[in-house]
Design an enzyme around this catalytic site. Structure first.
Site, PDB file in Angstrom:
ATOM      1  N   CYS B   2       0.984  -1.215  -0.197  1.00 48.19           N
ATOM      2  CA  CYS B   2      -0.065   0.621   0.283  1.00 48.19           C
ATOM      3  C   CYS B   2       0.541   1.334  -0.123  1.00 48.19           C
ATOM      4  O   CYS B   2       2.542   2.011  -0.088  1.00 48.19           O
ATOM      5  CB  CYS B   2      -0.884   0.238   1.415  1.00 48.19           C
ATOM      6  SG  CYS B   2      -2.256  -0.950   1.943  1.00 48.19           S
ATOM      7  N   GLY B  28      -0.734   0.493  -4.676  1.00 47.39           N
ATOM      8  CA  GLY B  28      -2.003   0.016  -4.545  1.00 47.39           C
ATOM      9  C   GLY B  28      -3.366   0.517  -5.658  1.00 47.39           C
ATOM     10  O   GLY B  28      -2.713   1.928  -5.447  1.00 47.39           O
ATOM     11  N   ASN B 102       1.002   0.895   5.605  1.00 41.55           N
ATOM     12  CA  ASN B 102       1.448   0.141   4.767  1.00 41.55           C
ATOM     13  C   ASN B 102       1.819  -0.353   5.644  1.00 41.55           C
ATOM     14  O   ASN B 102       3.051  -0.483   6.514  1.00 41.55           O
ATOM     15  CB  ASN B 102       2.504   0.637   4.069  1.00 41.55           C
ATOM     16  CG  ASN B 102       3.294   0.579   3.408  1.00 41.55           C
ATOM     17  OD1 ASN B 102       2.953  -0.918   2.933  1.00 41.55           O
ATOM     18  ND2 ASN B 102       4.288   0.728   2.890  1.00 41.55           N
ATOM     19  N   GLY B 103       2.036  -2.422   5.603  1.00 40.61           N
ATOM     20  CA  GLY B 103       2.167  -3.286   6.015  1.00 40.61           C
ATOM     21  C   GLY B 103       1.853  -4.443   6.229  1.00 40.61           C
ATOM     22  O   GLY B 103       0.251  -4.836   6.415  1.00 40.61           O
ATOM     23  N   TYR B 256      11.121  -4.360  -6.793  1.00 40.00           N
ATOM     24  CA  TYR B 256       9.875  -4.689  -7.698  1.00 40.00           C
ATOM     25  C   TYR B 256       9.102  -3.450  -7.916  1.00 40.00           C
ATOM     26  O   TYR B 256       8.702  -2.598  -8.181  1.00 40.00           O
ATOM     27  CB  TYR B 256       8.824  -5.473  -7.831  1.00 40.00           C
ATOM     28  CG  TYR B 256       6.946  -5.762  -8.195  1.00 40.00           C
ATOM     29  CD1 TYR B 256       7.547  -5.694 -10.002  1.00 40.00           C
ATOM     30  CD2 TYR B 256       6.495  -5.150  -7.150  1.00 40.00           C
ATOM     31  CE1 TYR B 256       6.189  -5.217 -10.021  1.00 40.00           C
ATOM     32  CE2 TYR B 256       5.029  -5.809  -7.957  1.00 40.00           C
ATOM     33  CZ  TYR B 256       4.886  -5.395  -9.197  1.00 40.00           C
ATOM     34  OH  TYR B 256       3.788  -5.543 -10.249  1.00 40.00           O
ATOM     35  N   SER B 297       8.375  -3.266 -15.255  1.00 45.14           N
ATOM     36  CA  SER B 297       9.504  -4.385 -13.767  1.00 45.14           C
ATOM     37  C   SER B 297      11.372  -4.647 -14.604  1.00 45.14           C
ATOM     38  O   SER B 297      12.139  -3.967 -13.581  1.00 45.14           O
ATOM     39  CB  SER B 297       8.589  -4.529 -13.368  1.00 45.14           C
ATOM     40  OG  SER B 297       8.212  -5.982 -13.810  1.00 45.14           O
ATOM     41  N   ASP B 360      11.833  -8.709 -13.316  1.00 42.32           N
ATOM     42  CA  ASP B 360      12.555  -8.706 -11.726  1.00 42.32           C
ATOM     43  C   ASP B 360      12.163  -9.933 -11.283  1.00 42.32           C
ATOM     44  O   ASP B 360      12.792 -10.462 -10.160  1.00 42.32           O
ATOM     45  CB  ASP B 360      11.556  -7.760 -11.507  1.00 42.32           C
ATOM     46  CG  ASP B 360       9.923  -7.597 -10.778  1.00 42.32           C
ATOM     47  OD1 ASP B 360       9.149  -7.966 -12.042  1.00 42.32           O
ATOM     48  OD2 ASP B 360       9.667  -8.173 -10.319  1.00 42.32           O
ATOM     49  N   CYS B 396       5.278 -13.861   1.312  1.00 40.86           N
ATOM     50  CA  CYS B 396       5.944 -13.343   2.445  1.00 40.86           C
ATOM     51  C   CYS B 396       4.630 -12.340   3.482  1.00 40.86           C
ATOM     52  O   CYS B 396       3.689 -12.603   3.465  1.00 40.86           O
ATOM     53  CB  CYS B 396       5.645 -11.157   1.189  1.00 40.86           C
ATOM     54  SG  CYS B 396       5.900  -9.955   2.043  1.00 40.86           S
ATOM     55  N   CYS B 449      11.870 -13.539   1.173  1.00 37.05           N
ATOM     56  CA  CYS B 449      10.474 -14.458   0.013  1.00 37.05           C
ATOM     57  C   CYS B 449      11.872 -15.499  -0.559  1.00 37.05           C
ATOM     58  O   CYS B 449      11.068 -16.518  -1.145  1.00 37.05           O
ATOM     59  CB  CYS B 449       9.613 -13.164  -0.051  1.00 37.05           C
ATOM     60  SG  CYS B 449      10.607 -11.700  -0.832  1.00 37.05           S
TER      61      CYS B 449
HETATM   62  N1  LIG Z   1       6.164   5.424 -13.866  1.00 34.36           N
HETATM   63  C1  LIG Z   1       6.762   4.460 -14.077  1.00 34.36           C
HETATM   64  N2  LIG Z   1       7.548   4.140 -14.874  1.00 34.36           N
HETATM   65  C2  LIG Z   1       8.462   3.238 -14.677  1.00 34.36           C
HETATM   66  N3  LIG Z   1       8.085   2.205 -13.951  1.00 34.36           N
HETATM   67  C3  LIG Z   1       7.363   2.472 -13.061  1.00 34.36           C
HETATM   68  C4  LIG Z   1       6.589   3.923 -13.153  1.00 34.36           C
HETATM   69  N4  LIG Z   1       5.198   3.425 -12.126  1.00 34.36           N
HETATM   70  C5  LIG Z   1       5.705   1.629 -11.488  1.00 34.36           C
HETATM   71  N5  LIG Z   1       6.859   1.038 -11.584  1.00 34.36           N
HETATM   72  C6  LIG Z   1       7.150   0.026 -12.159  1.00 34.36           C
HETATM   73  O1  LIG Z   1       6.841  -0.735 -12.205  1.00 34.36           O
HETATM   74  C7  LIG Z   1       7.216  -1.616 -11.819  1.00 34.36           C
HETATM   75  C8  LIG Z   1       5.716  -2.621 -11.577  1.00 34.36           C
HETATM   76  O2  LIG Z   1       5.652  -2.397 -12.906  1.00 34.36           O
HETATM   77  P1  LIG Z   1       5.175  -3.564 -13.838  1.00 34.36           P
HETATM   78  O3  LIG Z   1       6.053  -4.289 -14.182  1.00 34.36           O
HETATM   79  O4  LIG Z   1       4.757  -2.484 -15.405  1.00 34.36           O
HETATM   80  O5  LIG Z   1       3.914  -4.605 -13.498  1.00 34.36           O
HETATM   81  P2  LIG Z   1       3.127  -5.843 -13.281  1.00 34.36           P
HETATM   82  O6  LIG Z   1       4.466  -6.894 -13.648  1.00 34.36           O
HETATM   83  O7  LIG Z   1       3.411  -6.426 -11.582  1.00 34.36           O
HETATM   84  O8  LIG Z   1       2.032  -5.784 -14.035  1.00 34.36           O
HETATM   85  C9  LIG Z   1       7.226  -1.793 -10.183  1.00 34.36           C
HETATM   86  O9  LIG Z   1       8.926  -2.119 -10.887  1.00 34.36           O
HETATM   87  C10 LIG Z   1       7.454  -0.304 -10.284  1.00 34.36           C
HETATM   88  O10 LIG Z   1       8.995  -0.011  -9.502  1.00 34.36           O
HETATM   89  S1  SF4 Z   2       9.497 -11.405   2.732  1.00 37.14           S
HETATM   90 FE1  SF4 Z   2       9.664 -10.629   0.614  1.00 37.14          FE
HETATM   91  S2  SF4 Z   2       8.365  -9.202   0.017  1.00 37.14           S
HETATM   92 FE2  SF4 Z   2       8.268  -9.489   2.541  1.00 37.14          FE
HETATM   93  S3  SF4 Z   2       9.154  -8.233   3.632  1.00 37.14           S
HETATM   94 FE3  SF4 Z   2      10.600  -9.619   2.535  1.00 37.14          FE
HETATM   95  S4  SF4 Z   2      11.587  -8.799   1.421  1.00 37.14           S
HETATM   96 FE4  SF4 Z   2      10.226  -8.005   1.318  1.00 37.14          FE
HETATM   97 MG   LIG Z   3       6.528  -6.012 -14.354  1.00 40.28          MG
END
Ligand SMILES: Nc1ncnc2c1ncn2[C@@H]1O[C@H](COP(=O)(O)OP(=O)(O)O)[C@@H](O)[C@H]1O
Ligand code: SF4
Ligand SMILES: [Mg+2]
Ligand SMILES: Nc1ncnc2c1ncn2[C@@H]1O[C@H](COP(=O)(O)OP(=O)(O)O)[C@@H](O)[C@H]1O
Ligand SMILES: Nc1ncnc2c1ncn2[C@@H]1O[C@H](COP(=O)(O)OP(=O)(O)O)[C@@H](O)[C@H]1O
Ligand SMILES: Nc1ncnc2c1ncn2[C@@H]1O[C@H](COP(=O)(O)OP(=O)(O)O)[C@@H](O)[C@H]1O
Ligand code: SF4
Ligand code: SF4
Ligand code: SF4
Ligand SMILES: [Mg+2]
Ligand SMILES: [Mg+2]
Ligand SMILES: [Mg+2]
Lengths: 467, 467, 467, 467
Positions: B2, B28, B102-103, B256, B297, B360, B396, B449
């Site tokens: 969150c 979120g 958040n948490g 991520y 990501s 990621d 997690c 995790c």
């Molecule tokens: N505006 C942005 N530009 C680039 N990266 C972003 C932006 N907003 C969020 N992120 C990054 O994008 C990632 C999540 O997006 P994405 O990989 O596309 O989503 P998912 O894999 O959950 O569908 C996260 O690593 C986040 O840090």
């Molecule tokens: S278990 Fe993984 S996602 Fe959860 S707090 Fe630890 S490192 Fe972060």
């Molecule tokens: Mg992604």
């Protein structure tokens, strides 16, 4: 600018058109519409906003039939006018049809006046309706050099005659009760491609990315001046013009409009954009710490610049994905923060660095100015702005909604003046020659907005008063 | 996961919170809410969906006051439950407050049971309400080592006592009639930063990108175990725990969750992610034609890999910006196309090439499988998939909504089995050591995790049955 | 059926039209639209559903200008078709205009075909567009007996010619850049009234209740065959037809359609409806304990019956105010309860009583059947159903959306058969003579749906095949 | 005021609750909510506005289970506060429950303070939460005179204890995992009825009209002080109070609130209202041409007056059905027309006549004043206003949202002064005695708002400062 899509012979015609429009969403966010034929009747659903706002799930369910066309409309200055949302439906003595149009006619006003003198009424303020009337009015037979399939005898001569009368840019899809027709103007200003999927459905779209989303193969471009008809008797191609025009493909499609994963005018947008960047690197060899794009339009040129120059590519400005139309109207105090809603500097990348920042074009200059300012406040030591196209000095009359000449920064300022205005240490524009070579100039391009030389307009200079 | 946000001393408190939540939207998308105090009363507006859907312009207008907090809530499996939308409001014998969290608490269920035995009622199914009750119940004085400002005498001892009782991850913002309070758990699982703007307003946010959008300066991190109080008498810091815990910052924030333009845990996400990529390049030197990210990501790890390896970086998969929640429910026939709604390969980049594709993490593996397949259909000769973190083997318990152990591909499959499942030629995960070094392991990270060793959970293993 | 409204010379033209349409909402709930002229341009906003759903506050704000027209459209079988929402906008060689229409043309199809042969296109499937084309095509001068004001020379001859060509029912409002025009067909099927407020604004409306809501005085009816023009030069009246037709006012307006607080055809709906009830009492003297209306359409006839007969009037069926269009689709199990959503018996009034229940008409008979059944289940000892009009045996071709002849219960069943079908102890219809006398038959009424004798249709029997 | 509904043992529990709330919509339009149990878990959906706005079709689908309760909430001055939308959900040591409440507690503030001193938190500003806490806190066994069924041992003693602590008006429905419970306060201020349908489902509702809509039979009233439990073991009744209180049924339910087709307090609202009118006729024999109601609240009293006096009953003011909440905000110029949106005089009935107009009550007097004025402008020769209840001089503390004493016209003006203020020729209120006799005074009524004598409040006069 706008996007068009068409599908023939698919049970899920409306749904696939919905997907196709979704992939073309970048070509227009003002409104969207879908028309479907069940073989007898044509039904339409349309609305304002993004495809997902304009067309609801229940609309899709009500649109039964195997043939469909769709349209996304670009945001124009006048705001969202419900009269102008496409596709347009028409009933004339030859039956029903619906039409969706990407482009702009330069003799629309004159034709409108003529048609009106003969009793025509216009229910929108859009060029597209001129086409509709010309089709309905037409009484000419097909040109002698054309050999018509019997399915095409009743309607196609109308289309041919309309094409002869209009001047300008148009890539059209037309839906009839049992046919899908695609039309591209003889100069080929706007892209239009043909595709087919594994179960034998045909598709027409402004860009290949819309074929991808429906899992269709790209077959070929619809050629300048070509008319393609698809019905149960198969697919047929006609060239109503006896003399070929010089192609005048819109080079701005490569610069800005088309999606990078699309192939248009038989070339990949991706490669052309990177080549713009490489040429920028040759024309402007700057000593800097990193190259960053103004997302998304500067992305590939920045990548190309980095590859050519060896200067590291970084994402120095993050673009927020969630910026939409329905954003709250910021109060006076907060308004200045509004740039930040879209772009945010990555201080880690910027601070203490000499930055080359690359965008596709500068129109009014206000965004570029804010970006330079934002980079400086994030700690940039130097900000060099490079633009992957020449200065835009003149409006487009072929379907891109550029501002008036007065509002175009480069129409009244020298490059040095613009540099000062936006506050950059360097400002460099890709040369016209460089741009054309990157895009393979033998193919024939319109470059009017960069040069002021209008391909079609010149012949008709009585039509529009070029300021 | 969150996001939380708080502002003190600003006429446009609700509007700035709206902007701040907007910048935290990636943390979120299920729901959003804002609580504002006008010095006497606390008012709340909240709703489902994105910030712009949950909170309307008229809501903002009704939220008058100078102090505000906000919350964006992550999409959890159970769907959108209106009971759980935050901030939570509470009226207790000491007055009103609102809280956003958040948490995740690991002893929430036990505390809930205890509180309920004493007559407490829970109106949500969320951990956060445990906090609310503990605060309201508390009768303990502040710990002896704490010297309380007189403004803090009535409320802060409650917060301290609550902090002593709960175990787990929490970064909190609390709104009182005349105070803004920020709290971070003693392990510091989740990020929380403090900022200030030029007109003297204070801000608290999950990530610095939310400070940027309101044009505030980052002052410092709120430390693990720290409580910060901001009111008209100034800003005060307390450390209610006498003994310091080992910090257990969530390394997944770097992998991520956090936005690349944010600084969290005193480091730039951007650099750490690129370093993940560089280390991947060292651990997996592959002979390939280009490196492409799975956007967004995988973006920075791919850039880092490219820099380290010298293999060109390309955008081989385009990500559609307009994919939203309100998309039509695709019919059976069309469902398979749904990956294409989000990502589309750039055939120009892929065809005939040996591709390294970087993401990621892999959770269930279904998306990775589709991506490999999509790249092959676009003509890739080889597809090597690299992941910028180790295999996720355990859920997690600190606030990230990972699936159950059964659903985690890596909990039951070897890397070779996963490789086969997703259909890649190579599959490589960044080593735990490599990941920790990239993030500077001396800082103290949770890696549960990836390892199954739960920092807080271990001490309380009676609480949760680790499967 | 539909409702039209027009206003001339008022700063709040759009807002007043909104109110006027609101008062005419009972004449159509499918869609609504407003067109406004600012003296130079005509702007339109329209949408589906009730006035408050179709037109939003921001629409009203965008509709700037002093002259406006509006339209509410009746729900027709084919569902809501966006092509057909009025007012229609048109640009022709003489400028712009917008038009809104209440009625139905009987020779629309033939005219359409003729116009299409001359090249016209139709963008809707509505009759109204025929008018638009006829106006735009016309080249005839005004008839010799007409002395035109100079402001009317350019446009009015077109209107006159259009009126000569069409046959059927039409009450029209036309908006030009600087004029408001009102037109009523020579038989005067549909009502149309003229009003004026204290600050000198003129109004045209289907019913006087729409004048009331804008606080305007009723001046007079617009006469059958009359055209009224209002502009800065004043208000002018024309009668383009040299020979007067017999008036054929729709008697069903009195029976059902118009609101009881309206004066139409120079008579109060209220009084005429009560008189229907009084005559029913004379024709069907029944020994009963009370008279109850089927709300709302049976209200005044029930009151009249009670007054004449001395049998007490009661509200034996309560009508729920909140039944709207957006009701959930009831599941199969629940569907049978759906009558209850609208009407609920007052057991206190019904139980053990001999009931006379009065409605305005029976169309398919399903509702009447449910009502009788509901009354019996509420304990009625006897149920006598009386109808304040004769049996409907034939469809209406003049703008009321009756079902086909097959669906009309009375077209194939005797009264005794209908009585059995609905399960009543008595079923009585008001006689044709009784109905006509109540409405003052000297005024000239259409009664075709009760008799099958179509005033205009007969002359044109080649047009429509009467089944 | 509010409405509550409950259903036990029906597959379509949520849908039937939706219908039930629909029938109770007149008891509250601010918000609506439904809670459903599937035997294990309780799920809630709620929202602002009318039932059809607050709860969508997809909500109903998500609410699976056989037991449900629902609530409609009355519009209060403070506007729509999302914190207070009911039903409330609670999880306590004994499990989950949801509760919906009609009424108002007079000692809520004191209980709240006490509960808070013991650590309770309040997440709303509503009385209902006091109940929830009292239930959860309770540790007392059931009173000795009560013989509990074993299913009731765990929870019911809590309810009993809560009932002993609260003072005031409450008709409650409580949903547990496997039980539906209905509770009525010992004075029986608010109505609450029990019903059953043919397939054996049980229903609880504020009024019988909600039983009708789900096709259930009225079994009996839930008695003052009674608690009814329905579960798989059957239906059980308990009376936790040993001594009976004097019933203090709210007479205003008959005057205004309940629907005329409902039976409440064992009497038909319809008959009682007509009797109010008959008694008005005896108390105020006026020589007039007709009697008209202010719809809807004056309808039946006007009918009764007409029957008793022989003066004809007419519908002299038409009420527009389409007036809703979402109406456009009228501009300054137009605001004065806003009365007309709701009511319009039938000039035919009014002009030149001596009118008796009957309404249920006068609160602030502004509407009555506008009505008298409207009738005079429609040509009434005389306007005599009669009110079917005595002057309202004091606020209600038992759940009806009357304005403060200052705003109540009759608290500071004599009847003659009010008459002048509203501009009527006569103003007559039904006498207290007349009203009570009409409603059968032996039944025991609260009349505090007419007299200032508060049944429960008097004993607790320290609680609320009666102004
Ligand atoms: N505006 C942005 N530009 C680039 N990266 C972003 C932006 N907003 C969020 N992120 C990054 O994008 C990632 C999540 O997006 P994405 O990989 O596309 O989503 P998912 O894999 O959950 O569908 C996260 O690593 C986040 O840090
Ligand atoms: S278990 Fe993984 S996602 Fe959860 S707090 Fe630890 S490192 Fe972060
Ligand atoms: Mg992604
Ligand atoms: N999903 C996408 N990913 C990358 N680029 C895109 C995508 N969709 C559109 N584009 C490209 O983005 C550019 C337009 O985006 P952008 O520059 O961000 O908008 P603007 O400058 O108009 O605000 C165009 O060049 C278009 O080709
Ligand atoms: N506000 C109103 N009050 C009383 N009658 C009305 C009102 N508005 C419309 N009417 C009348 O109600 C009738 C239509 O309503 P009703 O019979 O309830 O609908 P239907 O039978 O089409 O369901 C018409 O006779 C119309 O004149
Ligand atoms: N469907 C209905 N038909 C007739 N009366 C109703 C109906 N629903 C509610 N009522 C009654 O209407 C009255 C409230 O309506 P009204 O007087 O029109 O509202 P208000 O005066 O609050 O604007 C109450 O007396 C209620 O019993
Ligand atoms: S003027 Fe510019 S934008 Fe317009 S078609 Fe020509 S190149 Fe394209
Ligand atoms: S046919 Fe009937 S409804 Fe139609 S215009 Fe004639 S009288 Fe009216
Ligand atoms: S004070 Fe009046 S409204 Fe309130 S409960 Fe008593 S009688 Fe009813
Ligand atoms: Mg751009
Ligand atoms: Mg009716
Ligand atoms: Mg009332």
């Amino acid at each position: 600018m706008c996007g068009v899509f068409g599908v023939f012979n698919n049970k899920s015609a409306a749904e696939l058109t919905f997907l196709g429009l979704h992939a073309l969403q970048h070509r227009g966010q003002e409104s969207a519409g879908i028309a479907v034929s069940d073989g007898y009747d044509i039904n339409i659903r349309l609305g304002s906003g993004l495809v997902t706002q304009a067309i609801k799930e229940e609309d899709i369910k009500e649109l039964k039939g195997d043939i469909a066309i769709g349209h996304v409309r670009y945001s124009t200055s006048g705001g969202s006018n419900p009269k102008n949302i496409q596709p347009f439906f028409a009933h004339f003595y030859g039956g029903q049809f619906a039409i969706a149009h990407n482009g702009n006619l330069v003799n629309a006003e004159r034709l409108k006046r003529e048609l009106e003198m003969e009793g025509a009424i216009f229910r929108s303020t859009s060029d597209t309706e001129v086409f509709v009337h010309l089709i309905a009015k037409s009484r000419q037979p097909a040109p002698p050099h054309i050999n018509l399939h019997k399915n095409d005898e009743d309607f196609l001569p109308h289309v041919f005659e309309a094409m002869k009368k209009v001047k300008g840019a148009y890539s059209l899809v037309i839906l009839r009760e049992k046919q899908l027709i695609a039309v591209r103007d003889p100069h080929g200003f706007r892209p239009l491609v043909l595709g087919k999927n594994r179960s034998g459905s045909y598709f027409v779209a402004s860009e290949t990315c819309a074929l991808d989303i429906v899992d269709a193969e790209y077959l070929r471009d619809i050629n300048p001046g070509e008319v393609i008809v698809i019905d149960d008797a198969g697919i047929r191609s006609y060239y109503p013009f006896e003399h070929t025009e010089n192609p005048k493909k819109c080079i701005f499609e490569f610069v800005y409009f088309a999606r990078p994963d699309s192939k248009i005018f038989k070339d990949w947008v991706y490669s052309v954009r990177k080549e713009f960047g490489r040429r920028l690197a040759k024309e402007y060899p700057i000593d800097a710490d990193c190259v960053i794009p103004v997302l998304d339009s500067g992305l590939l040129a920045a990548l190309g610049y980095s590859e050519e120059s060896g200067i590291p590519f970084e994402i120095g400005l993050i673009r927020n994905h969630y910026v939409g139309r329905s954003f709250i109207q910021p109060s006076q105090e907060i308004r200045d923060l509004s740039v930040r809603l879209k772009l945010n500097p990555v201080r880690d990348v910027i601070e203490g660095k000499r930055i080359i920042v690359i965008d596709d074009s500068i129109v009014r200059g206000t965004t570029s100015r804010k970006i330079v300012n934002m980079l400086r406040r994030a700690g940039a030591k130097e900000v060099h702005m490079l633009i992957s196209s020449p200065p835009v000095v003149s409006p487009c009359y072929y379907g891109i909604d550029t501002p008036t000449k007065e509002e175009l920064l480069a129409s009244s300022m020298s490059i040095e003046e613009i540099r000062k205005f936006i506050g950059a240490d360097t400002l460099g524009y890709l040369s016209l020659e460089g741009m054309l070579e990157a895009a393979d100039k033998t193919k024939g391009y319109c470059t009017a907005c960069f040069t002021g030389h209008y391909p079609v307009l010149d012949e008709l200079f009585e039509e529009i008063q070029i300021p």
